[in-house]
Design a protein around this motif. Structure first.
Motif, PDB file in Angstrom:
ATOM      1  N   VAL A 143       0.853  -1.191   0.000  1.00  0.00           N
ATOM      2  CA  VAL A 143       0.000   0.000   0.000  1.00  0.00           C
ATOM      3  C   VAL A 143       0.888   1.240   0.000  1.00  0.00           C
ATOM      4  O   VAL A 143       1.668   1.441   0.937  1.00  0.00           O
ATOM      5  CB  VAL A 143      -0.927   0.017   1.230  1.00  0.00           C
ATOM      6  CG1 VAL A 143      -1.960   1.136   1.089  1.00  0.00           C
ATOM      7  CG2 VAL A 143      -1.619  -1.325   1.411  1.00  0.00           C
ATOM      8  N   SER A 145       2.595   4.991   0.230  1.00  0.00           N
ATOM      9  CA  SER A 145       2.505   6.187   1.064  1.00  0.00           C
ATOM     10  C   SER A 145       2.282   7.390   0.157  1.00  0.00           C
ATOM     11  O   SER A 145       2.637   7.369  -1.026  1.00  0.00           O
ATOM     12  CB  SER A 145       3.776   6.370   1.894  1.00  0.00           C
ATOM     13  OG  SER A 145       4.906   6.491   1.049  1.00  0.00           O
ATOM     14  N   ASP A 146       1.691   8.432   0.734  1.00  0.00           N
ATOM     15  CA  ASP A 146       1.303   9.607  -0.045  1.00  0.00           C
ATOM     16  C   ASP A 146       2.173  10.798   0.340  1.00  0.00           C
ATOM     17  O   ASP A 146       2.029  11.346   1.437  1.00  0.00           O
ATOM     18  CB  ASP A 146      -0.173   9.916   0.214  1.00  0.00           C
ATOM     19  CG  ASP A 146      -0.693  11.089  -0.609  1.00  0.00           C
ATOM     20  OD1 ASP A 146       0.085  11.664  -1.394  1.00  0.00           O
ATOM     21  OD2 ASP A 146      -1.882  11.417  -0.461  1.00  0.00           O
ATOM     22  N   ARG A 149       0.566  13.857   1.849  1.00  0.00           N
ATOM     23  CA  ARG A 149       0.055  13.781   3.228  1.00  0.00           C
ATOM     24  C   ARG A 149       1.168  13.351   4.184  1.00  0.00           C
ATOM     25  O   ARG A 149       0.969  12.540   5.076  1.00  0.00           O
ATOM     26  CB  ARG A 149      -1.122  12.809   3.315  1.00  0.00           C
ATOM     27  CG  ARG A 149      -2.354  13.251   2.523  1.00  0.00           C
ATOM     28  CD  ARG A 149      -3.562  12.394   2.851  1.00  0.00           C
ATOM     29  NE  ARG A 149      -3.362  10.992   2.540  1.00  0.00           N
ATOM     30  CZ  ARG A 149      -3.536   9.996   3.425  1.00  0.00           C
ATOM     31  NH1 ARG A 149      -3.874  10.262   4.677  1.00  0.00           N
ATOM     32  NH2 ARG A 149      -3.342   8.738   3.054  1.00  0.00           N
ATOM     33  N   VAL A 153       0.246   6.415   4.860  1.00  0.00           N
ATOM     34  CA  VAL A 153      -0.106   5.291   3.992  1.00  0.00           C
ATOM     35  C   VAL A 153      -1.544   5.459   3.503  1.00  0.00           C
ATOM     36  O   VAL A 153      -2.446   5.787   4.273  1.00  0.00           O
ATOM     37  CB  VAL A 153       0.056   3.952   4.738  1.00  0.00           C
ATOM     38  CG1 VAL A 153      -0.307   2.778   3.827  1.00  0.00           C
ATOM     39  CG2 VAL A 153       1.493   3.797   5.243  1.00  0.00           C
ATOM     40  N   ASP A 154      -1.761   5.213   2.220  1.00  0.00           N
ATOM     41  CA  ASP A 154      -3.079   5.403   1.613  1.00  0.00           C
ATOM     42  C   ASP A 154      -3.918   4.127   1.754  1.00  0.00           C
ATOM     43  O   ASP A 154      -4.156   3.403   0.787  1.00  0.00           O
ATOM     44  CB  ASP A 154      -2.915   5.782   0.134  1.00  0.00           C
ATOM     45  CG  ASP A 154      -4.240   6.146  -0.526  1.00  0.00           C
ATOM     46  OD1 ASP A 154      -5.249   6.295   0.199  1.00  0.00           O
ATOM     47  OD2 ASP A 154      -4.258   6.277  -1.760  1.00  0.00           O
ATOM     48  N   TRP A 155      -4.388   3.858   2.974  1.00  0.00           N
ATOM     49  CA  TRP A 155      -5.168   2.653   3.226  1.00  0.00           C
ATOM     50  C   TRP A 155      -6.451   2.625   2.399  1.00  0.00           C
ATOM     51  O   TRP A 155      -6.959   1.550   2.073  1.00  0.00           O
ATOM     52  CB  TRP A 155      -5.497   2.534   4.716  1.00  0.00           C
ATOM     53  CG  TRP A 155      -4.315   2.555   5.620  1.00  0.00           C
ATOM     54  CD1 TRP A 155      -3.987   3.514   6.539  1.00  0.00           C
ATOM     55  CD2 TRP A 155      -3.263   1.566   5.712  1.00  0.00           C
ATOM     56  NE1 TRP A 155      -2.808   3.198   7.196  1.00  0.00           N
ATOM     57  CE2 TRP A 155      -2.349   2.007   6.712  1.00  0.00           C
ATOM     58  CE3 TRP A 155      -3.021   0.360   5.049  1.00  0.00           C
ATOM     59  CZ2 TRP A 155      -1.211   1.284   7.054  1.00  0.00           C
ATOM     60  CZ3 TRP A 155      -1.883  -0.368   5.402  1.00  0.00           C
ATOM     61  CH2 TRP A 155      -0.995   0.101   6.386  1.00  0.00           C
ATOM     62  N   ASP A 156      -6.988   3.797   2.061  1.00  0.00           N
ATOM     63  CA  ASP A 156      -8.229   3.856   1.285  1.00  0.00           C
ATOM     64  C   ASP A 156      -8.058   3.309  -0.129  1.00  0.00           C
ATOM     65  O   ASP A 156      -9.052   3.019  -0.802  1.00  0.00           O
ATOM     66  CB  ASP A 156      -8.743   5.295   1.204  1.00  0.00           C
ATOM     67  CG  ASP A 156      -9.242   5.812   2.550  1.00  0.00           C
ATOM     68  OD1 ASP A 156      -9.616   4.966   3.389  1.00  0.00           O
ATOM     69  OD2 ASP A 156      -9.242   7.040   2.767  1.00  0.00           O
ATOM     70  N   SER A 157      -6.817   3.174  -0.572  1.00  0.00           N
ATOM     71  CA  SER A 157      -6.582   2.658  -1.926  1.00  0.00           C
ATOM     72  C   SER A 157      -6.688   1.138  -2.000  1.00  0.00           C
ATOM     73  O   SER A 157      -6.684   0.573  -3.099  1.00  0.00           O
ATOM     74  CB  SER A 157      -5.194   3.093  -2.419  1.00  0.00           C
ATOM     75  OG  SER A 157      -4.167   2.431  -1.678  1.00  0.00           O
ATOM     76  N   GLU A 186      -6.524   7.329  11.938  1.00  0.00           N
ATOM     77  CA  GLU A 186      -6.046   6.258  11.063  1.00  0.00           C
ATOM     78  C   GLU A 186      -6.160   4.906  11.753  1.00  0.00           C
ATOM     79  O   GLU A 186      -6.558   3.903  11.151  1.00  0.00           O
ATOM     80  CB  GLU A 186      -4.599   6.545  10.655  1.00  0.00           C
ATOM     81  CG  GLU A 186      -4.158   5.840   9.399  1.00  0.00           C
ATOM     82  CD  GLU A 186      -2.857   6.421   8.847  1.00  0.00           C
ATOM     83  OE1 GLU A 186      -2.155   5.687   8.146  1.00  0.00           O
ATOM     84  OE2 GLU A 186      -2.554   7.603   9.129  1.00  0.00           O
TER      85      GLU A 186
END
Length: 401
Positions: A143, A145-146, A149, A153-157, A186
């Motif tokens: 997953v 990282s953005d 931000r 970590v972009d868990w929504d992806s 988070e």
């Protein structure tokens, strides 16, 4: 041979060795390595004293569960640090450093007979997560990282279909290599996903005591307690003395959390041979019971990062992290080179070692979130780190001419 071994990729430092093969660095510069995250501040003398003065330590086999005094010292530290009232007998277990514990924990909780057994982890990440997943017979999912931000970590992806087959989630907060710290919101999101799909969360917190703001990083168990999850269901945290107390050679840490998971992990370790030596246990008790050396260690890192970061900010995309002892720096686009080319040329011309960010991540959807970044471990004394930073500035400025 175990066929799963063929799925393992070379470790980042082996790839770095291959990258530097055939390169002779400029002899006028002494070597400075920012490549390996190995603490190099002096070990506190009182820990060395206890380690070397433990009579009878070699006369008997140690218990896998550890000395009750050590478990109690770990539990007391968790209370002091996070305000947690843990049962030392059932919710705490000493381990031989967080690295081996993270690996063996996956072997404990993964059921490879289930279709599509999946392990989710951040990207970039600590490579043990991947190896643990593969050798447990699971498929790792990475997953990203953005950067927008602060490398959260972009868990929504992650698609719902992936969460449905996930058995284990590795989180790292403060993160390696980015230094990002997960906020309570988070954690709440991840707990909800764990409740819905039944996966276990392994929280790697080995950098928790090196931070640069007044507020200490939030821990996983601390977050659970704040959200009323006092049984720590499906959650285990991993911590270590290596970074906190400058004792990487001691190989000492502990896990804490869900009593049912701790019980299963203890059973696994009984057969795995995970007992900690008595002398190491004695030294560990002394280390967990003392906070003064940790405060001083943190002060040194704060001073070092305050001096080094502005020097590198003048030529690279880099900023003070939330925590940890890494700088996650972007290679200037104007140089026209990627992170591996940058690392190799820097080593050749200025004898400074940094780790290419792409070595710490995996390609997903044609993109490597570590590409065009380098990780710098500011583990040496301030003077040496400053010299390395000044060489990097000179290197970049010369390339731009």
């Amino acid at each position: 041979m175990n066929p799963l071994l063929s799925h393992l990729q070379p470790y980042p430092f082996e790839r770095l060795r291959q990258l530097f093969a055939g390169v002779t660095p400029a002899p006028e510069y002494r070597p400075i390595s920012l490549g390996i995250g190995e603490p190099r501040h002096p070990t506190p003398p009182f820990i060395e004293h206890v380690l070397g003065n433990s009579p009878g330590a070699l006369a008997k086999y140690p218990a896998t569960g550890g000395d009750p005094r050590l478990r109690e010292a770990c539990a007391q530290w968790m209370n002091q640090r996070y305000g947690l009232a843990l049962d030392a007998a059932t919710q705490v277990l000493p381990v031989n450093g967080s690295r081996e514990a993270l690996f063996s924990f996956a072997q404990t909780v993964i059921d490879p007979t289930q279709p599509g057994a999946t392990v989710v982890c951040p990207n970039p990440f600590y490579q043990i997560y991947e190896g643990a997943a593969l050798l447990a017979g699971a498929t790792p999912v990475y997953v990203p990282s953005d950067p927008a931000r602060n490398f959260a970590v972009d868990w929504d992806s992650v698609p719902e279909s992936v969460w449905q087959t996930t058995q284990l989630l590795f989180v790292c907060s403060p993160g390696n290599p980015t230094g990002a710290v997960m906020p309570l919101s988070e954690w709440e999101k991840l707990f909800a996903l764990s409740d819905r799909h039944g996966f276990v969360i392994a929280s790697d917190e080995c950098y928790s005591e090196i931070y640069f703001r007044e507020e200490a990083p939030l821990g996983g168990l601390e977050a659970a307690q704040k959200l009323g999850r006092t049984d720590f269901r499906n959650l285990v945290s991993f911590t270590s003395l290596s970074k906190r107390s400058n004792v990487p050679g001691l190989r000492s840490g502990f896990v804490a959390g869900d009593a049912a998971l701790i019980k299963a992990f203890l059973l696994y370790r009984t057969y795995h041979g995970g007992a900690m030596g008595p002398a190491v246990q004695e030294a560990s008790i002394a280390a967990w019971n003392d906070e003064a050396h940790v405060i001083e260690n943190r002060r040194q890192y704060r001073q070092k990062f305050a001096e080094v970061t502005p020097v590198l900010e003048s030529v690279m995309d880099v900023r003070l992290p939330d925590a940890g002892f890494y700088l996650w720096a972007g290679v200037p686009e104007s140089l026209g080179m990627d992170d591996t080319e940058f690392a190799r040329a820097l080593y050749a011309q200025y004898n400074v070692t940094v780790l290419p960010g792409s070595y710490l991540a995996r390609d997903v959807g044609g993109h490597n979130p570590g590409a065009n970044r380098v990780r710098m471990a500011l583990v040496a004394e301030t003077e040496e780190c400053l010299e390395a930073a000044q060489r990097i500035v000179q290197f970049i400025q010369n390339l731009k001419k």
